[in-house]
Design an enzyme around this catalytic site. Sequence first.
Site, mmCIF file in Angstrom:
data_model
loop_
_atom_site.group_PDB
_atom_site.id
_atom_site.type_symbol
_atom_site.label_atom_id
_atom_site.label_comp_id
_atom_site.label_asym_id
_atom_site.label_seq_id
_atom_site.Cartn_x
_atom_site.Cartn_y
_atom_site.Cartn_z
ATOM 1 N N SER A 1 0.828 -1.202 0.000
ATOM 2 C CA SER A 1 0.000 0.000 0.000
ATOM 3 C C SER A 1 0.865 1.257 0.000
ATOM 4 C CB SER A 1 -0.889 -0.001 1.251
ATOM 5 O OG SER A 1 -1.459 1.267 1.478
ATOM 6 N N LYS B 1 2.165 -3.143 6.775
ATOM 7 C CA LYS B 1 2.540 -3.339 5.371
ATOM 8 C C LYS B 1 4.054 -3.193 5.196
ATOM 9 C CE LYS B 1 -1.393 -4.127 3.198
ATOM 10 N NZ LYS B 1 -1.642 -5.447 2.542
ATOM 11 N N TYR C 1 -1.847 0.159 10.374
ATOM 12 C CA TYR C 1 -2.061 -0.580 9.131
ATOM 13 C C TYR C 1 -0.869 -0.411 8.193
ATOM 14 C CZ TYR C 1 -3.615 -1.250 4.328
ATOM 15 O OH TYR C 1 -3.682 -1.609 3.004
#
Length: 330
Positions: free
Chosen positions: A126, A154, A150
């Site tokens: 991402s 990643k 989050y």
Amino acid sequence: MSRILVTGAAGYIGSAFCKEGLERGFNIIGIDNFSNSSDQSINFLMESKQHNFTFSEVDLCKDLESLREIFVNNDINYVVHFAGFKSVIESQMHPKMYWDNNLESTKNLTRIMLEYGVKNILFSSSASVYGKSNNQPVSEACKLKPMSVYGATKEANEKFLEDLSTKGNLKTISLRYFNPVGNIQMMPVNSPRQDSKNLMDNIIDVCIGETKELNIFGDDYKTSDGTAERDFIHIQDLIDAHFESLKYFEQLNGYEVFNIGTGNSVSVKNIIKTFKEVNSIEFVVKISDRREGDVPICYADNSKAKNILKWEAKKDLREMCLDAWRPYKK
């Protein structure tokens, strides 16, 4: 034809990849635990492409034996790893849950891959790994400064996979997605959870009457019109990038990472204006305060994907807006 194991196969991007892969003649083995999605897309794929699609409900964090059985029974050529929790908001509220799930799933998956000699993994990363970068557009060489748990998971997964790959155990390609929107034609709508919704999801909600107005969070940024700017990419273009990446495994040794975006910066006001125009629809828009953690501008330098993968986005903003609304038109 090659056999691909797809984790997170029931999700928005995972199910779109499965459909495209089946149409291209690949044999697809899908797995998901339905923590972020329903079985609607899986049922559609099972009904329409039974001969080269199989599915198993597997939790990568818990069902190691079920995962091992899939590798025993199938000669897998590639793994495409979409599975993972993906809500920025939820990740800030439940950081341990995100660290446990998003890293453990990758560790278990790669453990079984190594057991059975499967080396090729395409990882769904991402643009959130960049955080608030002063360098725009952002290239793969920019420093990673994720602003959410989050995004941090990643980044950690990327580093873990890079470490395994540089030691010769795996071959890994990480794709850093920017902001996928739109729908794949003929696929059922894959609605995200409320805390995972993006701008386009919120536009759809107000258009179908789920909400009364669309909130723009901040109109005082130092951008072209005061609203935040992002790189929106059509889901079909994003999926196409995955298949160009699969071709690249033939010449890859070790680890590689690519930005997958259009390279165009689009403001919130611009996408709202375009959506209204192409779909001949009106809705109420409200200006609200900025949200903590939102960055003013983030868009991709996609030159590396263009040069190496020979991929670039084809669909423009008008097509994104049309295809996002098409499944809802009466």
